[in-house]
Scaffold this motif. Structure first.
Motif, PDB file in Angstrom:
ATOM      1  N   UNK A 192       0.812  -1.218   0.000  1.00 41.54           N
ATOM      2  CA  UNK A 192       0.000   0.000   0.000  1.00 41.54           C
ATOM      3  C   UNK A 192       0.842   1.264   0.000  1.00 41.54           C
ATOM      4  N   UNK A 193       1.970   1.208  -0.666  1.00 44.03           N
ATOM      5  CA  UNK A 193       2.792   2.408  -0.739  1.00 44.03           C
ATOM      6  C   UNK A 193       3.238   2.843   0.635  1.00 44.03           C
ATOM      7  N   UNK A 194       3.201   4.153   0.878  1.00 42.90           N
ATOM      8  CA  UNK A 194       3.713   4.625   2.156  1.00 42.90           C
ATOM      9  C   UNK A 194       2.618   5.103   3.106  1.00 42.90           C
ATOM     10  N   UNK A 195       1.340   4.878   2.772  1.00 41.02           N
ATOM     11  CA  UNK A 195       0.280   5.249   3.701  1.00 41.02           C
ATOM     12  C   UNK A 195       0.398   4.385   4.958  1.00 41.02           C
ATOM     13  N   UNK A 196      -0.066   4.916   6.074  1.00 43.23           N
ATOM     14  CA  UNK A 196      -0.047   4.170   7.330  1.00 43.23           C
ATOM     15  C   UNK A 196      -1.436   3.618   7.654  1.00 43.23           C
ATOM     16  N   UNK A 197      -1.443   2.426   8.211  1.00 39.55           N
ATOM     17  CA  UNK A 197      -2.654   1.820   8.751  1.00 39.55           C
ATOM     18  C   UNK A 197      -2.485   1.771  10.258  1.00 39.55           C
ATOM     19  N   UNK A 198      -3.450   2.317  10.975  1.00 42.12           N
ATOM     20  CA  UNK A 198      -3.294   2.545  12.408  1.00 42.12           C
ATOM     21  C   UNK A 198      -4.010   1.496  13.243  1.00 42.12           C
ATOM     22  N   UNK A 199      -3.439   1.191  14.397  1.00 42.76           N
ATOM     23  CA  UNK A 199      -4.149   0.459  15.420  1.00 42.76           C
ATOM     24  C   UNK A 199      -5.064   1.413  16.174  1.00 42.76           C
ATOM     25  N   UNK A 200      -5.829   0.858  17.089  1.00 43.88           N
ATOM     26  CA  UNK A 200      -6.828   1.664  17.793  1.00 43.88           C
ATOM     27  C   UNK A 200      -6.245   2.443  18.959  1.00 43.88           C
TER      28      UNK A 200
END
Lengths: 110, 110
Positions: free
Chosen positions: A94-102
């Motif tokens: 997903x490139x450099x986007x971040x996916x966050x935890x809660x």
């Protein structure tokens, strides 16, 4: 099931205690970030990890790529450490986007 | 050290109005990311730009648009605002991989 899961969701500690916050993820990643968010909302980047261990002052972050797990440790905790700690991953696909935890809400009492 | 600057810090709008959020990255950073954090939620990726071109797109509504200018600052334009757009909007910038976050713009839609 979220791709990034943190535990615990809430943590209360006494000043001076050693604190551990855990992060597990289910996707392939190129990097993992630990972030700190204070009540005012601002986000501060604490660490970016792709392997091993990093230390900055009283903070230590480790990552085990094989087990898809990271931990954030705070030694000699202090009330000013009270904040939300967020684990975020940069997915391989997903490139450099971040996916966050809660996030983990940490409260350190004097 | 210079940090990411966002303006305004707070914005109150009414439904169906438009809003423009601005982000000034750390000097020499060439990549800008926009994230939206709803109340009690983790941040969600909206869109990113690298060298003034859109590099990635996430869950950004069609009512929103963004661009990065020649001086690398970015603007997020939001039209036909809805109550559900009330959130904290973060901008982050990076030169290589580590993202540095701005203080956020808190948008309230009445």
């Amino acid at each position: 099931k979220n791709e990034v899961e943190q535990s615990p969701q809430n943590l209360t500690a006494q000043e001076g205690e050693f604190i551990t916050i855990n992060c597990s993820y289910s996707v392939g990643i190129s990097a993992l970030h630990w972030l700190q968010q204070h009540p005012g909302g601002g986000i501060v980047s604490l660490f970016m990890l792709s392997s091993g261990k990093k230390k900055h002052g009283r903070l230590i972050a480790t990552i085990n790529i094989q087990e898809k797990h990271s931990s954030l440790h705070i030694t000699a905790s202090h009330p000013r450490d009270s904040a939300v700690y967020i684990c975020a991953v940069r997915r391989e696909t997903s490139g450099s986007r971040l996916t966050f935890g809660e996030g983990t809400q940490l409260t350190v009492n004097p | 050290a210079a940090g990411v600057i966002q303006s305004p810090r707070h914005l109150i709008k009414e439904k169906r109005e438009t809003a423009t959020l601005k982000c000034y990255p750390i000097p020499r950073h060439d990549t800008v990311y926009w994230y939206q954090q709803g109340p009690g939620q983790d941040p969600q990726f909206l869109i990113s730009f690298y060298e003034k071109m859109q590099s990635d797109k996430g869950s950004i509504p069609d009512r929103f648009s963004a661009q990065q200018f020649s001086d690398y600052h970015s603007e997020l334009n939001m039209s036909s605002l809805e109550l559900g757009d009330s959130a904290l909007y973060f901008c982050a910038s990076s030169l290589h991989n580590e993202q540095f976050f701005g203080p956020g713009t808190r948008l309230t839609v009445l």
